[in-house]
Write a protein that holds these residues in place. Structure first.
Motif, PDB file in Angstrom:
ATOM      1  N   HIS A  69     -20.059 -23.288   4.373  1.00 29.15           N
ATOM      2  CA  HIS A  69     -19.068 -22.362   4.940  1.00 29.15           C
ATOM      3  C   HIS A  69     -17.778 -23.072   5.330  1.00 29.15           C
ATOM      4  CE1 HIS A  69     -21.601 -18.713   5.329  1.00 29.15           C
ATOM      5  NE2 HIS A  69     -22.585 -19.576   5.427  1.00 29.15           N
ATOM      6  N   TYR A  70     -17.790 -24.412   5.297  1.00 32.64           N
ATOM      7  CA  TYR A  70     -16.640 -25.174   5.777  1.00 32.64           C
ATOM      8  C   TYR A  70     -16.140 -26.092   4.662  1.00 32.64           C
ATOM      9  CZ  TYR A  70     -18.611 -23.365  10.034  1.00 32.64           C
ATOM     10  OH  TYR A  70     -19.114 -22.513  10.977  1.00 32.64           O
TER      11      TYR A  70
ATOM     12  N   LEU B 268      -9.895 -17.012  21.193  1.00 28.68           N
ATOM     13  CA  LEU B 268     -11.345 -16.932  21.372  1.00 28.68           C
ATOM     14  C   LEU B 268     -12.013 -16.239  20.182  1.00 28.68           C
ATOM     15  CD1 LEU B 268     -11.553 -16.145  25.180  1.00 28.68           C
ATOM     16  CD2 LEU B 268     -12.405 -18.193  24.038  1.00 28.68           C
ATOM     17  N   GLU B 269     -11.358 -15.228  19.627  1.00 27.59           N
ATOM     18  CA  GLU B 269     -11.865 -14.631  18.385  1.00 27.59           C
ATOM     19  C   GLU B 269     -11.974 -15.695  17.301  1.00 27.59           C
ATOM     20  OE1 GLU B 269     -10.741 -10.521  16.934  1.00 27.59           O
ATOM     21  OE2 GLU B 269      -9.043 -10.951  18.269  1.00 27.59           O
TER      22      GLU B 269
ATOM     23  N   GLN C  13     -17.028 -17.967   9.468  1.00 29.00           N
ATOM     24  CA  GLN C  13     -15.879 -17.225   8.944  1.00 29.00           C
ATOM     25  C   GLN C  13     -14.630 -18.098   9.094  1.00 29.00           C
ATOM     26  OE1 GLN C  13     -15.950 -12.947  10.356  1.00 29.00           O
ATOM     27  NE2 GLN C  13     -17.627 -13.747  11.605  1.00 29.00           N
ATOM     28  N   LEU C  14     -14.584 -19.168   8.320  1.00 34.28           N
ATOM     29  CA  LEU C  14     -13.582 -20.210   8.532  1.00 34.28           C
ATOM     30  C   LEU C  14     -12.155 -19.708   8.329  1.00 34.28           C
ATOM     31  CD1 LEU C  14     -12.952 -23.170   9.133  1.00 34.28           C
ATOM     32  CD2 LEU C  14     -13.154 -23.622   6.685  1.00 34.28           C
ATOM     33  N   GLU C  15     -11.873 -19.095   7.177  1.00 32.12           N
ATOM     34  CA  GLU C  15     -10.498 -18.718   6.867  1.00 32.12           C
ATOM     35  C   GLU C  15      -9.965 -17.695   7.854  1.00 32.12           C
ATOM     36  OE1 GLU C  15     -10.053 -17.560   2.831  1.00 32.12           O
ATOM     37  OE2 GLU C  15     -10.825 -19.441   2.012  1.00 32.12           O
ATOM     38  N   GLU C  16     -10.751 -16.657   8.130  1.00 39.40           N
ATOM     39  CA  GLU C  16     -10.303 -15.629   9.057  1.00 39.40           C
ATOM     40  C   GLU C  16     -10.155 -16.199  10.465  1.00 39.40           C
ATOM     41  OE1 GLU C  16      -8.828 -12.091  10.285  1.00 39.40           O
ATOM     42  OE2 GLU C  16      -9.252 -12.716   8.223  1.00 39.40           O
ATOM     43  N   GLY C  17     -11.089 -17.040  10.847  1.00 40.83           N
ATOM     44  CA  GLY C  17     -11.021 -17.637  12.174  1.00 40.83           C
ATOM     45  C   GLY C  17      -9.799 -18.517  12.348  1.00 40.83           C
ATOM     46  N   MET C  18      -9.475 -19.332  11.342  1.00 35.66           N
ATOM     47  CA  MET C  18      -8.302 -20.208  11.446  1.00 35.66           C
ATOM     48  C   MET C  18      -7.008 -19.391  11.436  1.00 35.66           C
ATOM     49  SD  MET C  18      -9.639 -23.055  12.036  1.00 35.66           S
ATOM     50  CE  MET C  18      -8.095 -23.941  12.202  1.00 35.66           C
TER      51      MET C  18
ATOM     52  N   CYS D  28      -8.553 -23.995  22.569  1.00 29.50           N
ATOM     53  CA  CYS D  28      -9.332 -23.359  21.503  1.00 29.50           C
ATOM     54  C   CYS D  28      -8.944 -23.912  20.136  1.00 29.50           C
ATOM     55  CB  CYS D  28      -9.125 -21.844  21.527  1.00 29.50           C
ATOM     56  SG  CYS D  28      -9.910 -20.994  22.916  1.00 29.50           S
ATOM     57  N   VAL D  29      -7.648 -24.068  19.895  1.00 34.04           N
ATOM     58  CA  VAL D  29      -7.177 -24.577  18.605  1.00 34.04           C
ATOM     59  C   VAL D  29      -7.674 -25.997  18.384  1.00 34.04           C
ATOM     60  CG1 VAL D  29      -5.139 -25.171  17.249  1.00 34.04           C
ATOM     61  CG2 VAL D  29      -5.141 -23.076  18.616  1.00 34.04           C
ATOM     62  N   VAL D  30      -7.547 -26.838  19.395  1.00 36.14           N
ATOM     63  CA  VAL D  30      -7.964 -28.243  19.265  1.00 36.14           C
ATOM     64  C   VAL D  30      -9.469 -28.341  19.051  1.00 36.14           C
ATOM     65  CG1 VAL D  30      -8.191 -30.421  20.514  1.00 36.14           C
ATOM     66  CG2 VAL D  30      -6.023 -29.202  20.541  1.00 36.14           C
ATOM     67  N   SER D  31     -10.252 -27.614  19.870  1.00 32.78           N
ATOM     68  CA  SER D  31     -11.707 -27.730  19.769  1.00 32.78           C
ATOM     69  C   SER D  31     -12.216 -27.217  18.434  1.00 32.78           C
ATOM     70  CB  SER D  31     -12.388 -26.990  20.918  1.00 32.78           C
ATOM     71  OG  SER D  31     -12.156 -25.601  20.833  1.00 32.78           O
ATOM     72  N   ALA D  32     -11.630 -26.134  17.913  1.00 34.01           N
ATOM     73  CA  ALA D  32     -12.054 -25.615  16.618  1.00 34.01           C
ATOM     74  C   ALA D  32     -11.728 -26.595  15.504  1.00 34.01           C
ATOM     75  CB  ALA D  32     -11.396 -24.264  16.347  1.00 34.01           C
ATOM     76  N   SER D  33     -10.539 -27.188  15.554  1.00 29.22           N
ATOM     77  CA  SER D  33     -10.132 -28.144  14.519  1.00 29.22           C
ATOM     78  C   SER D  33     -11.036 -29.373  14.540  1.00 29.22           C
ATOM     79  CB  SER D  33      -8.675 -28.566  14.745  1.00 29.22           C
ATOM     80  OG  SER D  33      -7.810 -27.448  14.710  1.00 29.22           O
ATOM     81  N   GLU D  34     -11.332 -29.856  15.745  1.00 26.02           N
ATOM     82  CA  GLU D  34     -12.198 -31.026  15.873  1.00 26.02           C
ATOM     83  C   GLU D  34     -13.606 -30.722  15.372  1.00 26.02           C
ATOM     84  OE1 GLU D  34     -14.752 -33.298  19.220  1.00 26.02           O
ATOM     85  OE2 GLU D  34     -13.229 -31.866  19.865  1.00 26.02           O
TER      86      GLU D  34
END
Length: 553
Positions: A383-384, A168-169, A178-183, A210-216
């Protein structure tokens, strides 16, 4: 211990063992047998979990509410607080009753906040984070609560809490740029979910979602597809139609973007069915993805109904349909309505609304407002690093440039967008960009190159089954045909089209003509397109020359 008490304990142990093994029906039978002997809150709690996995909503609420009351009567506030936490999630997911969900969440805090910290506090923090992220759009609150859960998980030695907290963070960080830190957070969370001993299958499912939704969401479709495969295997092992629905929703978008529309339709239709059968309150995402596919297929009315069913999640889709039908005013209003709801920190969530706003402002001839909107799109996309999001920002810039009659800049932006879309394996989006490129090239008097771009777009549209867009490409190709004596006559034009042609011949831009005639620039653009089609003229310059030859100046 009396014999009856021993039998009850054995049934509870057997039920919990079956829960741990994921044998939901067998666990349910054990708990129901225990409850036939006595109303033990532990048996009710276990029964509630079997019902949760089996998507039996009525039994979920009945069992958990009875368990809550039984724990309260026993004086066990910690257990009652744990049940209140899950009831908060249930009211949101099963029924979409947000006021009741918030009420149960407050009750859980009342019961747990002054108690020594345990796992119950971690799950409560995760629910706080989930509500902050998905209901309140408050990423800062989400980060604080998720970090609290992850820290507690490490202190208690609970990989379940740590994995979901980190996930979730990660989602909150990615969404705020905050793409790099978030991934990194998401990668660590996924490693825990698949590599360590997770006690509750729910924790693995939540983390993988969470991993799938963020990647998508960032357009990293290769990563999303890989984790969808992992999640599908998980769903097949543990069951849970809501988990399969989330997986299918994300994978359906991946397939749709890649141009595999038949497979995407199967996944998205199944996702909506999964949610309707198990978690109606969570169906909005599947409805939006299916509606987006319908819009691409040219089935606008079906798309509209699906977007409307999705509620607030469907507003951007409705705005895009409005713009496509020529109603730029409604498109602007819908984009601004979404933006008012989202804080500036929600960069990723704001991006589609900003894209719509930029294009709709350009269609209304509001050049400066359109440039400001596209600048906001570019700042958010910066940012992405994914090609797909870069391409979307480039298309928005190209559309605004073309609306301001800067066709050379539009040409450059469309070409760069096509390269990025192709790198991101997004054929439909690349074809739309090619159609925009063809329009820009035609305005620059490069009819042959415009025809080639439009023909390439048409080939893609025909392969995908995008009939409406294929027809648009064919119409554009017809406008690029040489005019050597084959032009139509002025008698084919309506009075308004003739009036527009005269103003074009005077050197006026679309926005200037719109102001003169008190119509929208989009309407002017459509009239000019009709003039060029009827007179078989390849470009705006050719229209001016034609008007001069026929004494319209």
């Amino acid at each position: 211990m009396e014999v009856s008490d021993r039998i009850d304990d054995e049934l509870l142990r057997a039920g919990n063992d079956e829960l741990t093994a994921g044998n939901w029906s067998a666990a349910r039978e054990c708990f129901e047998r225990a409850l036939a002997r006595s109303e033990a809150p532990e048996a009710l709690e276990g029964l509630g979990w079997t019902a949760w996995w089996l998507a039996d909503a009525d039994l979920v609420f009945d069992a958990r509410e009875r368990a809550y009351r039984a724990y309260r009567e026993r004086g066990d506030d910690v257990a009652a607080g744990r049940i209140a936490t899950w009831l908060a999630a249930d009211f949101r997911e099963f029924r979409g009753e947000i006021a009741l969900a918030r009420g149960w969440l407050e009750r859980a805090h009342r019961l747990l906040d002054d108690k020594p910290e345990g796992a119950e506090h971690g799950w409560l923090a995760l629910t706080d984070a989930d509500f902050a992220l998905n209901l309140d759009e408050d990423r800062e609150a989400c980060l604080e609560a998720a970090a609290r859960a992850a820290t507690l998980g490490r202190r208690l030695g609970s990989p379940d809490l740590e994995a979901v907290g980190l996930a979730l963070e990660g989602v909150a960080m990615v969404g705020s740029g905050q793409l790099e830190e978030g991934m990194r957070r998401l990668d660590e969370a996924s490693a825990i979910a698949v590599g360590e001993r997770i006690e509750a299958p729910l924790a693995s499912a939540w983390t993988l979602c969470c991993v799938v939704s963020a990647s998508e969401s960032i357009g990293d479709f290769a990563r999303a597809a890989e984790w969808c495969t992992v999640m599908r295997r998980f769903a097949e092992r543990w069951g849970g139609r809501q988990i399969m629905g989330m997986c299918r929703t994300s994978y359906g978008r991946v397939l749709a973007t890649r141009g595999e529309w038949s497979e995407a339709e199967d996944e998205l239709t199944a996702a909506v069915e999964d949610f309707n059968a198990s978690r109606p309150g969570m169906a909005a995402g599947g409805l939006v993805r299916l509606a987006e596919l319908r819009a691409r297929q040219g089935r606008a009315e079906e798309a509209r109904k699906l977007f409307e069913r999705a509620g607030p999640a469907g507003l951007i889709g409705l705005g895009n349909l409005a713009l496509a039908s020529g109603d730029a005013v409604e498109a602007v209003e819908l984009a601004e309505r979404v933006l008012r709801r989202l804080p500036d920190s929600s960069l990723l969530d704001r991006l589609p609304a900003l894209e719509l706003l930029a294009r709709a402002r350009a269609a209304r001839g509001e050049a400066e407002a359109a440039r400001q909107a596209v600048a906001a799109v570019e700042r958010a996309a910066a940012h992405y690093s994914t090609p797909y999001l870069r391409a979307r920002a480039l298309v928005a810039a190209a559309d605004v440039a073309r609306g301001a009659d800067d066709h050379e800049l539009a040409r450059q932006r469309y070409e760069d967008a096509i390269d990025c879309f192709e790198e991101g394996a997004a054929p439909y989006d690349a074809a739309l960009a090619r159609l925009g490129l063809a329009e820009a090239l035609l305005e620059l008097g490069r009819a042959e190159h415009a025809a080639a771009a439009a023909d390439a777009a048409r080939a893609t549209f025909e392969r995908l089954g995008a009939t409406r867009d294929s027809e648009r490409a064919a119409e554009l190709i017809a406008r690029t045909a040489p005019t050597d004596g084959a032009a139509g006559g002025l008698g084919e034009l309506t009075a308004r089209e003739l009036e527009v042609l005269r103003l074009v011949a005077k050197g006026m831009s679309d926005s200037e003509i719109a102001e003169e005639l008190i119509v929208s620039p989009h309407t002017v653009h459509r009239h000019i397109a009709n003039v060029r089609t009827k007179l078989n003229l390849p470009s705006r310059a050719a229209a001016v020359a034609y008007a001069a030859r026929h004494g319209l100046l």
